[in-house]
Design an enzyme around this catalytic site. Structure first.
Site, PDB file in Angstrom:
ATOM      1  N   SER A   7       1.660  -6.221  21.426  1.00 10.64           N
ATOM      2  CA  SER A   7       2.333  -6.228  20.124  1.00 10.64           C
ATOM      3  C   SER A   7       3.710  -6.843  20.284  1.00 10.64           C
ATOM      4  O   SER A   7       4.540  -6.330  21.044  1.00 10.64           O
ATOM      5  CB  SER A   7       2.484  -4.806  19.594  1.00 10.64           C
ATOM      6  OG  SER A   7       3.529  -4.785  18.635  1.00 10.64           O
TER       7      SER A   7
ATOM      8  N   HIS B  99      -1.075  -9.013  18.865  1.00 11.05           N
ATOM      9  CA  HIS B  99      -0.995  -8.119  17.701  1.00 11.05           C
ATOM     10  C   HIS B  99       0.320  -8.387  16.962  1.00 11.05           C
ATOM     11  O   HIS B  99       1.395  -8.274  17.540  1.00 11.05           O
ATOM     12  CB  HIS B  99      -1.064  -6.685  18.224  1.00 11.05           C
ATOM     13  CG  HIS B  99      -1.079  -5.617  17.185  1.00 11.05           C
ATOM     14  ND1 HIS B  99      -2.243  -5.197  16.556  1.00 11.05           N
ATOM     15  CD2 HIS B  99      -0.094  -4.849  16.667  1.00 11.05           C
ATOM     16  CE1 HIS B  99      -1.964  -4.216  15.716  1.00 11.05           C
ATOM     17  NE2 HIS B  99      -0.659  -3.987  15.757  1.00 11.05           N
TER      18      HIS B  99
ATOM     19  N   ASP C  11       2.735  -7.310  13.984  1.00  9.10           N
ATOM     20  CA  ASP C  11       3.046  -6.182  13.103  1.00  9.10           C
ATOM     21  C   ASP C  11       3.844  -6.660  11.893  1.00  9.10           C
ATOM     22  O   ASP C  11       4.986  -7.086  12.025  1.00  9.10           O
ATOM     23  CB  ASP C  11       3.837  -5.127  13.879  1.00  9.10           C
ATOM     24  CG  ASP C  11       2.938  -4.335  14.814  1.00  9.10           C
ATOM     25  OD1 ASP C  11       1.922  -3.801  14.336  1.00  9.10           O
ATOM     26  OD2 ASP C  11       3.246  -4.277  16.017  1.00  9.10           O
TER      27      ASP C  11
ATOM     28  N   MET D 263       5.550  -5.700   8.417  1.00  6.32           N
ATOM     29  CA  MET D 263       6.100  -4.521   7.723  1.00  6.32           C
ATOM     30  C   MET D 263       6.934  -4.955   6.523  1.00  6.32           C
ATOM     31  O   MET D 263       7.666  -5.941   6.598  1.00  6.32           O
ATOM     32  CB  MET D 263       6.981  -3.729   8.678  1.00  6.32           C
ATOM     33  CG  MET D 263       6.283  -3.340   9.967  1.00  6.32           C
ATOM     34  SD  MET D 263       7.319  -2.253  10.938  1.00  6.32           S
ATOM     35  CE  MET D 263       6.363  -2.141  12.459  1.00  6.32           C
TER      36      MET D 263
ATOM     37  N   HIS E  27      -1.595  -6.926  11.651  1.00  4.79           N
ATOM     38  CA  HIS E  27      -1.610  -5.532  11.206  1.00  4.79           C
ATOM     39  C   HIS E  27      -0.667  -5.411  10.009  1.00  4.79           C
ATOM     40  O   HIS E  27       0.547  -5.373  10.173  1.00  4.79           O
ATOM     41  CB  HIS E  27      -1.152  -4.649  12.390  1.00  4.79           C
ATOM     42  CG  HIS E  27      -1.045  -3.203  12.064  1.00  4.79           C
ATOM     43  ND1 HIS E  27      -0.438  -2.299  12.909  1.00  4.79           N
ATOM     44  CD2 HIS E  27      -1.473  -2.482  10.987  1.00  4.79           C
ATOM     45  CE1 HIS E  27      -0.489  -1.092  12.363  1.00  4.79           C
ATOM     46  NE2 HIS E  27      -1.093  -1.180  11.202  1.00  4.79           N
TER      47      HIS E  27
ATOM     48  N   MET F 251       1.197  -3.661   7.518  1.00  6.89           N
ATOM     49  CA  MET F 251       1.754  -2.360   7.100  1.00  6.89           C
ATOM     50  C   MET F 251       2.545  -2.622   5.826  1.00  6.89           C
ATOM     51  O   MET F 251       3.774  -2.567   5.803  1.00  6.89           O
ATOM     52  CB  MET F 251       2.630  -1.789   8.223  1.00  6.89           C
ATOM     53  CG  MET F 251       1.816  -1.284   9.407  1.00  6.89           C
ATOM     54  SD  MET F 251       2.812  -1.041  10.880  1.00  6.89           S
ATOM     55  CE  MET F 251       2.736  -2.693  11.570  1.00  6.89           C
TER      56      MET F 251
ATOM     57  N   MET G 177      -4.027   4.714  14.280  1.00  4.88           N
ATOM     58  CA  MET G 177      -2.601   4.828  14.627  1.00  4.88           C
ATOM     59  C   MET G 177      -2.375   6.110  15.420  1.00  4.88           C
ATOM     60  O   MET G 177      -2.778   7.194  14.988  1.00  4.88           O
ATOM     61  CB  MET G 177      -1.725   4.889  13.368  1.00  4.88           C
ATOM     62  CG  MET G 177      -1.651   3.630  12.536  1.00  4.88           C
ATOM     63  SD  MET G 177      -1.173   2.125  13.412  1.00  4.88           S
ATOM     64  CE  MET G 177       0.448   2.546  14.057  1.00  4.88           C
TER      65      MET G 177
ATOM     66  N   GLY H   8       5.735   1.838  11.839  1.00  9.49           N
ATOM     67  CA  GLY H   8       7.086   1.424  11.452  1.00  9.49           C
ATOM     68  C   GLY H   8       7.953   1.000  12.627  1.00  9.49           C
ATOM     69  O   GLY H   8       8.774   0.108  12.490  1.00  9.49           O
ATOM     70  N   PHE H   9       7.740   1.621  13.770  1.00  9.15           N
ATOM     71  CA  PHE H   9       8.609   1.329  14.913  1.00  9.15           C
ATOM     72  C   PHE H   9       7.825   1.349  16.216  1.00  9.15           C
ATOM     73  O   PHE H   9       6.830   2.074  16.330  1.00  9.15           O
ATOM     74  CB  PHE H   9       9.745   2.368  14.993  1.00  9.15           C
ATOM     75  CG  PHE H   9      10.607   2.358  13.770  1.00  9.15           C
ATOM     76  CD1 PHE H   9      11.670   1.465  13.660  1.00  9.15           C
ATOM     77  CD2 PHE H   9      10.321   3.206  12.702  1.00  9.15           C
ATOM     78  CE1 PHE H   9      12.445   1.431  12.502  1.00  9.15           C
ATOM     79  CE2 PHE H   9      11.093   3.174  11.543  1.00  9.15           C
ATOM     80  CZ  PHE H   9      12.158   2.284  11.441  1.00  9.15           C
ATOM     81  N   GLY H  10       8.315   0.562  17.178  1.00  6.64           N
ATOM     82  CA  GLY H  10       7.731   0.591  18.510  1.00  6.64           C
ATOM     83  C   GLY H  10       8.344   1.735  19.314  1.00  6.64           C
ATOM     84  O   GLY H  10       9.237   2.444  18.839  1.00  6.64           O
TER      85      GLY H  10
ATOM     86  N   ASP I 288      -3.217   2.031  18.373  1.00  2.00           N
ATOM     87  CA  ASP I 288      -1.877   1.455  18.231  1.00  2.00           C
ATOM     88  C   ASP I 288      -0.831   2.565  18.228  1.00  2.00           C
ATOM     89  O   ASP I 288      -0.818   3.400  17.321  1.00  2.00           O
ATOM     90  CB  ASP I 288      -1.846   0.678  16.900  1.00  2.00           C
ATOM     91  CG  ASP I 288      -0.586  -0.159  16.733  1.00  2.00           C
ATOM     92  OD1 ASP I 288       0.279  -0.144  17.624  1.00  2.00           O
ATOM     93  OD2 ASP I 288      -0.497  -0.839  15.687  1.00  2.00           O
ATOM     94  N   GLY I 289       0.031   2.548  19.239  1.00  2.00           N
ATOM     95  CA  GLY I 289       1.150   3.494  19.288  1.00  2.00           C
ATOM     96  C   GLY I 289       1.192   4.286  20.578  1.00  2.00           C
ATOM     97  O   GLY I 289       0.300   5.089  20.850  1.00  2.00           O
ATOM     98  N   GLY I 290       2.201   3.985  21.402  1.00  2.00           N
ATOM     99  CA  GLY I 290       2.402   4.761  22.629  1.00  2.00           C
ATOM    100  C   GLY I 290       1.367   4.507  23.706  1.00  2.00           C
ATOM    101  O   GLY I 290       1.144   5.358  24.575  1.00  2.00           O
TER     102      GLY I 290
ATOM    103  N   GLY J 144       3.082  -2.508  22.894  1.00  2.00           N
ATOM    104  CA  GLY J 144       4.319  -3.254  22.683  1.00  2.00           C
ATOM    105  C   GLY J 144       5.338  -2.910  23.745  1.00  2.00           C
ATOM    106  O   GLY J 144       5.602  -3.684  24.675  1.00  2.00           O
TER     107      GLY J 144
HETATM  108  C1  DX5 Z   1       3.984   0.486  15.037  1.00  2.00           C
HETATM  109  C2  DX5 Z   1       3.242  -0.795  15.295  1.00  2.00           C
HETATM  110  C3  DX5 Z   1       2.802  -0.965  16.691  1.00  2.00           C
HETATM  111  C4  DX5 Z   1       3.889  -0.961  17.705  1.00  2.00           C
HETATM  112  C5  DX5 Z   1       3.371  -0.255  18.889  1.00  2.00           C
HETATM  113  O1  DX5 Z   1       4.204   0.633  13.695  1.00  2.00           O
HETATM  114  O2  DX5 Z   1       2.095  -0.891  14.463  1.00  2.00           O
HETATM  115  O3  DX5 Z   1       1.946  -2.090  16.858  1.00  2.00           O
HETATM  116  O4  DX5 Z   1       4.344  -2.214  18.090  1.00  2.00           O
HETATM  117  O5  DX5 Z   1       4.401  -0.171  19.774  1.00  2.00           O
HETATM  118  P1  DX5 Z   1       4.372   0.659  21.095  1.00  2.00           P
HETATM  119  O6  DX5 Z   1       3.297   0.094  21.973  1.00  2.00           O
HETATM  120  O7  DX5 Z   1       5.738   0.434  21.623  1.00  2.00           O
HETATM  121  O8  DX5 Z   1       4.115   2.095  20.733  1.00  2.00           O
HETATM  122 ZN    ZN Z   2       0.538  -2.441  14.935  1.00  2.00          ZN
END
Ligand code: DX5
Ligand code: ZN
Length: 221
Positions: A14, A39, A41, A43, A72, A74, A143, A148-150, A178-180, A200
């Protein structure tokens, strides 16, 4: 550029955690690690409390990369903007069930526009919300953080939904998470049935992106 058929583990870096001033170079680096998907993102500052990229950025990146652009969305009104992302060069469009008025219609439209379609559910959204739609998609996105945030913490309870989704969709539809995702959490979601891993922070904050991708791969093998 087409989303690979289900049956392989794919890592989808990402770019949210990449250097936005050098996006083309960042994507080229992860491509050299042999990934097939990147990927993106998107937003809107409305569905999620952050703003990132739109079609003009996707169009510029398209000239620099042959990777599958996994977009993706959002955003609050995915049906209104999906076509603009496809025209810009997106190969796969995922939208959120929480804001989709007529999800079947949008999936149909995406397929007619010759891209693959994905439905996404937030951590608090139950599997039942996508039960009918998921089998019509090419990929379901789960998710494991609030969008919203990495660099947020992986939510183990949200990941548990993957098992049920895999039962619903069978082996031929991808399940993306997606996420963590990092070398510790990736094997957990793969054991539940996920095959497409967005990462990401675990890739783009590391000086050696290739080693970071390989670390996730090795953890899953
Ligand atoms: C969050 C995004 C993710 C994000 C994941 O809203 O959709 O794609 O980049 O980031 P990491 O891998 O840092 O959790
Ligand atoms: Zn994403």
């Amino acid at each position: 550029m087409r989303l690979p058929k289900a049956g392989t583990i794919e890592i989808a870096p990402s770019i949210l955690s990449a250097d936005f001033a050098r996006l083309a170079d960042e994507i080229a680096q992860v491509a050299s690690a042999g990934v097939n998907i990147v990927h993106l993102d998107v937003m809107d500052g409305h569905f999620v409390p952050n703003i990132t990229i739109g079609p003009p950025v996707v169009a510029k990146l398209r000239k620099h990369s042959n990777l599958v652009f996994d977009s993706h969305l959002m955003i609050s009104n995915p049906a209104k903007y999906a076509e603009a992302f496809i025209e810009a060069g997106a190969n796969h469009i995922t939208f959120h069930i929480e804001v989709a008025d007529e999800p079947e219609k949008l999936i149909d439209k995406l397929h007619k526009l010759d891209v693959t379609a994905g439905i996404c559910l937030n951590p608090e959204t139950p599997v039942e919300a996508v039960e009918k739609i998921a089998p019509l998609c090419d990929m379901v996105l789960v998710m494991t953080v609030h969008p919203g945030f990495g660099a947020q913490k992986f939510m183990p309870q949200a990941a548990k939904k993957i098992t049920r989704i895999r039962e619903i969709v069978g082996p031929n539809i991808r399940i993306e998470v997606d996420g963590g995702i990092d070398p510790k959490t990736a094997p957990i979601v793969v054991s539940y049935g996920a095959d497409t891993l967005v990462a990401g922070n675990a890739i783009f904050t590391k000086p050696d992106r290739i080693a970071a991708i390989n670390a996730i791969r090795q953890a899953c093998s």
